[in-house]
Design an enzyme around this catalytic site. Structure first.
Site, PDB file in Angstrom:
ATOM      1  N   CYS A 137      -5.192  -5.276 -11.830  1.00 40.48           N
ATOM      2  CA  CYS A 137      -5.690  -4.904 -13.153  1.00 40.48           C
ATOM      3  C   CYS A 137      -5.411  -6.012 -14.167  1.00 40.48           C
ATOM      4  O   CYS A 137      -4.305  -6.107 -14.705  1.00 40.48           O
ATOM      5  CB  CYS A 137      -5.040  -3.584 -13.595  1.00 40.48           C
ATOM      6  SG  CYS A 137      -5.614  -3.026 -15.214  1.00 40.48           S
ATOM      7  N   CYS A 140      -4.545  -4.869 -17.673  1.00 41.32           N
ATOM      8  CA  CYS A 140      -3.163  -4.374 -17.804  1.00 41.32           C
ATOM      9  C   CYS A 140      -2.168  -5.528 -17.798  1.00 41.32           C
ATOM     10  O   CYS A 140      -1.233  -5.560 -18.601  1.00 41.32           O
ATOM     11  CB  CYS A 140      -2.805  -3.460 -16.637  1.00 41.32           C
ATOM     12  SG  CYS A 140      -4.069  -2.263 -16.191  1.00 41.32           S
ATOM     13  N   ASP A 141      -2.349  -6.479 -16.881  1.00 39.05           N
ATOM     14  CA  ASP A 141      -1.283  -7.449 -16.614  1.00 39.05           C
ATOM     15  C   ASP A 141      -1.610  -8.883 -17.027  1.00 39.05           C
ATOM     16  O   ASP A 141      -0.732  -9.752 -16.984  1.00 39.05           O
ATOM     17  CB  ASP A 141      -0.945  -7.438 -15.111  1.00 39.05           C
ATOM     18  CG  ASP A 141      -0.423  -6.076 -14.680  1.00 39.05           C
ATOM     19  OD1 ASP A 141       0.205  -5.394 -15.511  1.00 39.05           O
ATOM     20  OD2 ASP A 141      -0.635  -5.692 -13.513  1.00 39.05           O
TER      21      ASP A 141
HETATM   22  P1  FAD Z   1      -4.438   8.633 -12.264  1.00 37.34           P
HETATM   23  O1  FAD Z   1      -3.400   8.010 -13.094  1.00 37.34           O
HETATM   24  O2  FAD Z   1      -4.975   7.880 -11.083  1.00 37.34           O
HETATM   25  O3  FAD Z   1      -3.876  10.045 -11.763  1.00 37.34           O
HETATM   26  C1  FAD Z   1      -4.552  10.776 -10.782  1.00 37.34           C
HETATM   27  C2  FAD Z   1      -3.769  12.047 -10.520  1.00 37.34           C
HETATM   28  O4  FAD Z   1      -4.553  12.890  -9.679  1.00 37.34           O
HETATM   29  C3  FAD Z   1      -2.428  11.848  -9.795  1.00 37.34           C
HETATM   30  O5  FAD Z   1      -1.440  12.621 -10.415  1.00 37.34           O
HETATM   31  C4  FAD Z   1      -2.699  12.387  -8.381  1.00 37.34           C
HETATM   32  O6  FAD Z   1      -1.543  12.914  -7.762  1.00 37.34           O
HETATM   33  C5  FAD Z   1      -3.716  13.483  -8.710  1.00 37.34           C
HETATM   34  N1  FAD Z   1      -4.530  13.911  -7.583  1.00 37.34           N
HETATM   35  C6  FAD Z   1      -5.319  13.148  -6.762  1.00 37.34           C
HETATM   36  N2  FAD Z   1      -5.875  13.925  -5.805  1.00 37.34           N
HETATM   37  C7  FAD Z   1      -5.452  15.202  -6.046  1.00 37.34           C
HETATM   38  C8  FAD Z   1      -5.655  16.457  -5.396  1.00 37.34           C
HETATM   39  N3  FAD Z   1      -6.427  16.554  -4.302  1.00 37.34           N
HETATM   40  N4  FAD Z   1      -5.042  17.555  -5.884  1.00 37.34           N
HETATM   41  C9  FAD Z   1      -4.270  17.473  -7.001  1.00 37.34           C
HETATM   42  N5  FAD Z   1      -4.030  16.311  -7.662  1.00 37.34           N
HETATM   43  C10 FAD Z   1      -4.610  15.197  -7.172  1.00 37.34           C
HETATM   44  N6  FAD Z   1      -3.743   1.100 -17.843  1.00 37.34           N
HETATM   45  C11 FAD Z   1      -3.395   0.767 -19.102  1.00 37.34           C
HETATM   46  O7  FAD Z   1      -4.007   1.252 -20.045  1.00 37.34           O
HETATM   47  N7  FAD Z   1      -2.367  -0.099 -19.345  1.00 37.34           N
HETATM   48  C12 FAD Z   1      -1.621  -0.652 -18.366  1.00 37.34           C
HETATM   49  O8  FAD Z   1      -0.714  -1.442 -18.614  1.00 37.34           O
HETATM   50  C13 FAD Z   1      -1.943  -0.294 -17.023  1.00 37.34           C
HETATM   51  N8  FAD Z   1      -1.249  -0.816 -15.990  1.00 37.34           N
HETATM   52  C14 FAD Z   1      -1.557  -0.449 -14.729  1.00 37.34           C
HETATM   53  C15 FAD Z   1      -0.808  -0.977 -13.691  1.00 37.34           C
HETATM   54  C16 FAD Z   1      -1.072  -0.623 -12.383  1.00 37.34           C
HETATM   55  C17 FAD Z   1      -0.221  -1.179 -11.263  1.00 37.34           C
HETATM   56  C18 FAD Z   1      -2.143   0.292 -12.105  1.00 37.34           C
HETATM   57  C19 FAD Z   1      -2.438   0.708 -10.688  1.00 37.34           C
HETATM   58  C20 FAD Z   1      -2.920   0.789 -13.138  1.00 37.34           C
HETATM   59  C21 FAD Z   1      -2.636   0.425 -14.453  1.00 37.34           C
HETATM   60  N9  FAD Z   1      -3.391   0.904 -15.515  1.00 37.34           N
HETATM   61  C22 FAD Z   1      -3.046   0.592 -16.802  1.00 37.34           C
HETATM   62  C23 FAD Z   1      -4.550   1.787 -15.306  1.00 37.34           C
HETATM   63  C24 FAD Z   1      -4.125   3.249 -15.561  1.00 37.34           C
HETATM   64  O9  FAD Z   1      -2.965   3.513 -14.811  1.00 37.34           O
HETATM   65  C25 FAD Z   1      -5.254   4.196 -15.163  1.00 37.34           C
HETATM   66  O10 FAD Z   1      -6.422   3.871 -15.875  1.00 37.34           O
HETATM   67  C26 FAD Z   1      -4.871   5.636 -15.471  1.00 37.34           C
HETATM   68  O11 FAD Z   1      -3.672   5.987 -14.824  1.00 37.34           O
HETATM   69  C27 FAD Z   1      -5.965   6.605 -15.039  1.00 37.34           C
HETATM   70  O12 FAD Z   1      -5.524   7.880 -15.335  1.00 37.34           O
HETATM   71  P2  FAD Z   1      -6.104   9.178 -14.609  1.00 37.34           P
HETATM   72  O13 FAD Z   1      -5.353  10.300 -15.223  1.00 37.34           O
HETATM   73  O14 FAD Z   1      -7.561   9.170 -14.665  1.00 37.34           O
HETATM   74  O15 FAD Z   1      -5.736   9.039 -13.066  1.00 37.34           O
END
Ligand code: FAD
Ligand code: NAP
Length: 323
Positions: A137, A140-141
């Site tokens: 990302c 992010c980094d």
């Molecule tokens: P996610 O965070 O992907 O959460 C998905 C959730 O769904 C999880 O809790 C999982 O357990 C759950 N889930 C999946 N399948 C099921 C199921 N079948 N039943 C029940 N639950 C389920 N963004 C920034 O803005 N700033 C940053 O500095 C940043 N740094 C990052 C660093 C890294 C290493 C990574 C990987 C990403 C980073 N991001 C950053 C991006 C950010 O993390 C994502 O955009 C954000 O987390 C997306 O949120 P979300 O809630 O859509 O999904």
């Protein structure tokens, strides 16, 4: 013995999207039940410094931010469940979902916030260097590589956009692609080729991410030419793998409309999916922005859309009962 949990608002996923939907949903009186899945807290649990989530003047840690969001969701009345959904029935309301534990979850509305995961090359050295110079990302980094040489691996829109973005921080960005032609849209390619800070290495795959120094960080990439087999070394301190993402949508295939890349389709400007009463937010429906703040924003939208849907459904019931 399995238990049935019923709620007006069922949420899947405990990343920024699901937890923001929960905070808004709870405060609107929808008594959300949130099923957390195998990664409670979502993707930010796998990172350290977060510098771009608004509201914090100092650098914060990803796991700390998610812990705060979880506590906030619980404080306003969300029930968090440690379970993973393995089966869905969206054919009628209440929607009926089954967890890995055998428990059943029923919701009058369903908010899907199951996120997406970056694809990785699958090398041992990649795994070893994640967080030490290897990232998926740039937004992010990228900031952590100010003034340093970096490389982006991939040839699609994401890779090209990440390479362009990285030129804000780095004077020397190399895009490494396994073929001699990019998959990215032409307009992005034009921007890439015009940018003097970017060079492209064609027909190269990554053999190894090379670490060094103290504390250990990425120092180079070992590359193999796909035509000649020749191995070469490129010195870089940041390696950004941008070869696509997997949205967590397999569970919904055949139940909801997905796009060609398997993201959940939503109506433009809303979180409404192809099934009335089912809403999607965060990375599971967003292949463009993929940020914690945008996930949180669409989580809020999903809760507001869900609240309106329930209010309209209730109004229709009252009208029907009166007729
Ligand atoms: P996610 O965070 O992907 O959460 C998905 C959730 O769904 C999880 O809790 C999982 O357990 C759950 N889930 C999946 N399948 C099921 C199921 N079948 N039943 C029940 N639950 C389920 N963004 C920034 O803005 N700033 C940053 O500095 C940043 N740094 C990052 C660093 C890294 C290493 C990574 C990987 C990403 C980073 N991001 C950053 C991006 C950010 O993390 C994502 O955009 C954000 O987390 C997306 O949120 P979300 O809630 O859509 O999904
Ligand atoms: P993508 O289009 O699938 O491209 C992935 C790239 O990574 C391809 O160039 C592919 O090479 C390469 N790749 C895949 N596996 C690899 C491996 N193991 N080793 C080396 N290279 C590998 O993914 P994306 O760029 O993330 O885009 C996904 C979707 O989101 C697309 O529909 C895209 O248009 C969309 N998107 C849109 C925007 C925008 O509109 N601004 C921004 C980002 C993404 P090959 O080309 O050889 O297959």
């Amino acid at each position: 013995m399995s238990t049935t949990h019923s709620t007006p608002m069922l949420i899947l996923g405990s990343g920024p999207a699901g937890l923001s939907a929960a905070i808004y949903g709870a405060r609107a009186g929808m008594k959300p039940i949130l099923v957390q899945g195998i990664q409670p807290g979502g993707q930010l649990m796998t990172t350290t410094d977060v510098e771009n989530y608004p509201g914090f003047a100092d650098v914060i840690q990803g796991p700390w931010l998610m812990e705060q969001m979880q506590k906030q969701a619980e404080h306003v009345g969300t029930t968090l469940m440690y379970d993973t959904i393995v089966e869905v029935d969206l054919s009628k309301r209440p929607f009926r979902l089954t967890g890995d534990s055998g428990d059943v979850y029923e919701g009058q509305v369903l908010v899907i916030a199951t996120g997406a995961q970056a694809k990785w090359l699958g090398l041992d050295s990649e795994e070893a260097m994640k967080g030490k110079g290897v990232s998926a990302c740039a937004t992010c980094d990228g900031f952590f590589y100010r003034g340093k040489k970096v490389a982006v691996i991939g040839g699609g829109n994401t890779a090209v956009e990440e390479a362009l973005y990285l030129t804000n921080h780095s004077p020397d960005v190399t895009l490494i692609h396994r073929r001699d032609e990019l998959r990215a849209e032409k307009i992005l390619q034009e921007r890439l080729f015009k940018n003097e800070r970017i060079s492209v290495l064609w027909n190269k795959t990554i053999e190894r991410f090379v670490g060094g120094g103290e504390p250990e960080g990425l120092v180079a990439l070992e590359l193999r030419d796909t035509e000649t087999g020749e191995v070469s070394t490129l010195e870089v301190e940041g390696g950004f793998v941008a070869i696509g993402h997997h949205p967590a949508t397999e569970l919904f295939r055949g139940h909801l409309e997905l796009d060609d890349d398997s993201y959940i389709k939503v109506e433009t400007g809303s979180t409404r999916t192809s099934v009335p009463g089912v809403f999607a937010c965060g990375d599971v429906m967003d292949k463009v922005y993929r940020q914690a703040v945008t996930a949180a924003g669409t989580g809020c939208m999903a809760a507001l859309d869900a609240e309106r849907f329930l209010a309209e459904a209730e109004f229709e019931n009252i009208v029907e009962a009166a007729e």
